[in-house]
Scaffold this active site. Sequence first.
Site, PDB file in Angstrom:
ATOM      1  CE1 TYR A   2      19.145 -27.502 -53.007  1.00  0.00           C
ATOM      2  CE2 TYR A   2      19.780 -25.187 -52.972  1.00  0.00           C
ATOM      3  CZ  TYR A   2      20.113 -26.518 -53.104  1.00  0.00           C
ATOM      4  OH  TYR A   2      21.425 -26.873 -53.349  1.00  0.00           O
ATOM      5  CD  GLU A  52      24.070 -31.831 -51.617  1.00  0.00           C
ATOM      6  OE1 GLU A  52      24.728 -32.677 -52.279  1.00  0.00           O
ATOM      7  OE2 GLU A  52      24.094 -30.595 -51.853  1.00  0.00           O
ATOM      8  CB  SER A  53      27.283 -30.615 -50.823  1.00  0.00           C
ATOM      9  OG  SER A  53      28.576 -30.613 -51.376  1.00  0.00           O
ATOM     10  CD  GLU A  99      27.643 -38.544 -51.979  1.00  0.00           C
ATOM     11  OE1 GLU A  99      27.892 -37.580 -52.725  1.00  0.00           O
ATOM     12  OE2 GLU A  99      26.761 -38.512 -51.101  1.00  0.00           O
ATOM     13  CG  HIS A 103      27.950 -34.659 -54.406  1.00  0.00           C
ATOM     14  ND1 HIS A 103      28.010 -34.944 -53.065  1.00  0.00           N
ATOM     15  CD2 HIS A 103      28.016 -33.294 -54.498  1.00  0.00           C
ATOM     16  CE1 HIS A 103      28.111 -33.836 -52.379  1.00  0.00           C
ATOM     17  NE2 HIS A 103      28.103 -32.801 -53.216  1.00  0.00           N
TER      18      HIS A 103
END
Length: 539
Positions: free
Chosen positions: A160, A228-229, A350, A458
């Site tokens: 990221y 996230e997730s 999603e 997603h």
Amino acid sequence: MTIHRLLATTLACALTAALATAWSEAPPTQPARPTATTVRTTEPARPAAATTVLTHDGPVRGAAHDGYRTFEGIPYAAPPVGRLRWAPPHRATPWSGVRDATRPASACPQPAGEVPGGSTDEDCLHLNVTTPDGAGPVRPRPVIVWLHGGGFTTGAGSSYDAHRMAVRGDVVVVTVNYRLGALGFLAHSGLPGSGTFGLADQQAALRWVRAEIGAFGGDTHNVTLAGESAGGYSVCAQLASPAAAGLFDRAIIESGPCTGRPDRPFAPSSVPLPTARTAGADLAAKAGCGSARDVLACLRRVDVSRLLAAQDADQQPAHTTPLLPVDPAVAIAAGHFHHVPVLIGDNHDEGNGWAAGIIQAGNPVTPDTWPDVVAAFFPSSGRSSGQAKAIVREYPVHRTDGGPVFGAVIGDADFACPTARTDGLLAAHVPVWRYEFADEHAPPLTPGTPPFPLGAPHASELPYLFDLGGRPRDLTAAQHRLADTMIDYWTRFARTADPNGPSSPHWPRQTVLSLAPDHVVPTRTVQTRHHCAFWNALG
């Protein structure tokens, strides 16, 4: 492979494939990853004030870029190897000289996917800091600590690239590695920390941030925990963990609803400790240690690659443990969580990525097969149960719409409606802002042509906040504006606990903000559109 097993396996593949594609498309000049123990004592090429920072463990030398600086591969805990495999994180050993922090360290052990070739390096408890360039503002900058997703089996903080968020939002961003798979979540009787080693790592990283981030220009008293997730669910777990008290001041939860259920194989969740111990016993047997006199001593001698081959594709933290005394869903329903402001949301479609993957694997969804697919998705119901029949009636499949209907069931049951429930439970105690990412033309995260348009599946919001794998996605001008708007909301929330500001459409707390290039508007139709009354009644 049964449909139900395929459902569970596909969970670990969606975000992994997306980020693996981003890494594989990175410029060929990108440097190879060094080992986590690389320490160099040469003088930095740039002025020390610009790229060298003194931490309590020793100085680190980062890299200067156009408008920001990065410090990668900083250890926040000792390598969890040998006797520290399946032990709570210990403090990192201080170093002498200047540590090279210009490249990411190893990802935590995981199968091949997001990390090319996978990883077997247990010396992985490192984090990365991105901070805007310059001498810094009059006041320290807000800090956002990012926990990656990947089903608790894959992922890396270095995937990221956070420079757009850091520069535009004038914040310091920290991305974190934490132990994954069996190495992060093994449960065994008599093993302190059973089922929660990865969560303990996250807390160790937060303690490092509280102690060290001031040297990087960050505000030690203004830390937002985001993910996230599986990373989003990790935030839920930290909200419910007594041991996380005082470690963060706000929370951002993306596509990781705190009220997810372990009997459904998509939305991340936690499992009771006895269930986790059963999985641990299965792992020990597969690794050849099931009948050993000292099972844990045997497991600590097993090669990492063998452990990865023996672990299940689906991993979850354990609750009813010291770190996580109760299921986060139960804790939040009872109001027993850290009362900090929350920004929470999910994506409009999603479930479509999973539905597409299952169809492409040779499992068509037609009017004839639909009842069997539903029975596999809800394995306790069976094809002939009233629950399965109710779902088939609520979501009828016609000749050509099987994929989108299946995707809607996954998304509504496991994301949209649990997110709505989590929103309501949290909002009874703390300020909450909820969004729905709805760009139906979001750039695809995986190569190839899907069997039907995926919309906003997603993880599709991630390229609007980060350059995945260090490479920006192709966005239209309108999508770039949406990305800027989202970064503005996220970073203003980190700064003031309120995402609103003069340059963005107003975000009311009582409604869901729909985020799309052609509209950023409040909406009150989310629960109806996602059949939440049906799912709430179904249980």
